[in-house]
Design an enzyme around this catalytic site. Structure first.
Site, mmCIF file in Angstrom:
data_model
loop_
_atom_site.group_PDB
_atom_site.id
_atom_site.type_symbol
_atom_site.label_atom_id
_atom_site.label_comp_id
_atom_site.label_asym_id
_atom_site.label_seq_id
_atom_site.Cartn_x
_atom_site.Cartn_y
_atom_site.Cartn_z
ATOM 1 N N HIS A 66 -33.390 -5.792 -4.250
ATOM 2 C CA HIS A 66 -34.765 -5.527 -3.816
ATOM 3 C C HIS A 66 -35.757 -6.453 -4.502
ATOM 4 C CE1 HIS A 66 -35.783 -3.012 -7.407
ATOM 5 N NE2 HIS A 66 -34.564 -2.534 -7.297
ATOM 6 N N ASP A 68 -39.056 -5.774 -5.257
ATOM 7 C CA ASP A 68 -40.138 -5.195 -6.059
ATOM 8 C C ASP A 68 -39.655 -4.762 -7.434
ATOM 9 O OD1 ASP A 68 -38.662 -3.128 -4.690
ATOM 10 O OD2 ASP A 68 -40.192 -1.693 -5.300
ATOM 11 N N ASP A 96 -34.300 -5.640 -13.246
ATOM 12 C CA ASP A 96 -34.150 -4.738 -12.102
ATOM 13 C C ASP A 96 -35.269 -5.072 -11.140
ATOM 14 O OD1 ASP A 96 -34.096 -2.632 -10.308
ATOM 15 O OD2 ASP A 96 -34.909 -1.167 -11.720
ATOM 16 N N GLU A 129 -38.390 -0.688 -2.846
ATOM 17 C CA GLU A 129 -37.268 0.169 -3.220
ATOM 18 C C GLU A 129 -37.717 1.187 -4.260
ATOM 19 O OE1 GLU A 129 -33.603 1.381 -5.505
ATOM 20 O OE2 GLU A 129 -35.457 0.488 -6.211
ATOM 21 N N ASP A 153 -27.789 -3.898 -7.855
ATOM 22 C CA ASP A 153 -28.911 -3.124 -8.381
ATOM 23 C C ASP A 153 -28.464 -2.014 -9.327
ATOM 24 O OD1 ASP A 153 -31.519 -2.269 -8.732
ATOM 25 O OD2 ASP A 153 -31.559 -1.058 -6.915
HETATM 26 ZN ZN ZN Z 1 -33.556 -1.458 -8.835
#
Ligand code: ZN
Length: 360
Positions: A66, A68, A96, A129, A153
């Site tokens: 993702h 964001d 992350d 996300e 992720d």
């Molecule tokens: Zn994440």
């Protein structure tokens, strides 16, 4: 071969691009141009998720991460100290999920460099996300043909496979009592906060069992010290990796609200419980696990199959018939200022990804 220096440089470049949830445009432009340079056809759906495709031979594979990050995630200054990458302590690192994005880009670069034969690849980089899998929920699944793949992720080493994740129901409640002057005529009032208190002490909350949790994470209400509070608002959740238990505890939540409503016939309680994502579970023999186990074996690693208490885009992919499993991306302490990327492990992520793409 995956190249550490190139990976670290791309990862630091991506981390320096601010992309808190809802502000992913700059990240989008960066990954779009990098994917186009790798020969991908890059599309966007109506939510502006990135869907990019590269032709190949064999079964298509989806590679996802993702765009964001959570806050505080603006002006991040990544500091490389040996094998460890951290922020300067004032923000998250954004590993992350930028380590996930960097892993996918490095693996693709390495495959292209080697000229190796590879599967058809579908890269999906979602938005929002962290806002509750919003991008994945809006993803145009008609554009995706892969039935299995990897979501880059997860916390920890790349051999950590999240093979089970919970369903989440979101619980929102509004309580309307009656306002009155607290000193002059309190008997005319009905305190919405007292009603909320009755509800909170009756709900099953916290860890309910190994695969079930519930929480009221937010309570708002009242106006001033001398007014009986007329309105209160509760926001919470119930999660379970068992659909039956989720349904059971959702029923208990409803019962508690009914009981407390009966105690206050003149108050108005409205309860809204909606499903935000669905559970999934695969076993050790599942073809996606087998695909990842084979790729990990090439790195000398054994898969570690784990159940998670949190949801990810993988939950939504499974709902749409795509068995894409989350793997570790070499990052520790997600969503904190101590967030750390362990570079040799991020590099292993790229090596795994490369093996998944080439099918060796
Ligand atoms: Zn994440």
């Amino acid at each position: 071969m995956a190249n550490r220096e190139r990976l670290v440089s791309a990862l630091m470049d991506l981390i320096r691009i601010d992309s808190p949830t809802g502000e992913e445009d700059a990240m989008d432009r960066e990954v779009t141009s990098r994917l186009q340079a790798l020969g991908f056809r890059v599309e966007h759906d109506s939510f502006n998720n990135v869907i990019a495709k590269l032709d190949g031979a064999g079964e298509p594979v989806i590679l996802s991460a993702h765009l964001d990050t959570v806050e505080p995630g603006r002006g991040i200054r990544p500091q490389l100290d040996g094998d460890l990458l951290r922020s300067d302590g004032t923000t998250i690192l954004g590993g992350d999920c930028k380590a996930g994005v960097a892993i996918v880009l490095e693996a693709l670069t390495s495959v292209q460099e080697s000229g190796a034969a590879h599967r058809p690849v579908e890269v999906v980089f979602t938005r929002a996300e962290e806002g509750g899998l919003v991008g994945a929920h809006h993803l145009d699944f008609d554009r995706i043909s892969a039935k299995r793949g990897v979501v880059f992720d997860g916390e920890g080493q790349v051999n950590r496979l999240t093979v089970a994740a919970p369903s989440q129901n979101v619980v929102k409640a509004e309580i309307r009592g009656r306002a009155s002057h607290a000193g002059v005529e309190p008997e005319k009032g009905i305190s919405a906060l007292v009603i909320a208190g009755h509800i909170l002490t009756r709900l099953p909350l916290g860890r309910i069992d190994a695969e079930t949790t519930a929480n009221i994470g937010y309570l708002e209400g009242g106006l001033k010290r001398n007014i009986i509070p007329e309105r209160a608002f509760l926001d919470g959740e119930i999660r379970s990796r068992s659909r039956e238990k989720l349904e059971h505890y959702t029923g208990e939540f409803r019962q508690v609200f009914d009981q407390v409503a009966a105690m206050y016939p003149e108050a108005r309680l409205s309860l809204d419980i909606t499903n935000s994502y669905q559970t999934y579970r695969v076993d050790a023999e599942h073809p996606t696990v087998a695909m990842l186990a084979q790729a990990l074996a090439g790195l000398g690693l054994e898969p570690q199959l784990e159940g998670s208490g949190g949801g990810s885009d993988a939950n939504v992919f499974f709902e749409h018939g795509i068995a894409a499993l989350p793997v570790g991306i070499g990052v520790r302490s997600f969503h904190t200022k101590e967030e750390t990327a362990v570079i040799p492990e991020v590099l292993q992520g790229a090596e795994l990804c490369e093996r998944v793409i080439t099918g060796v």
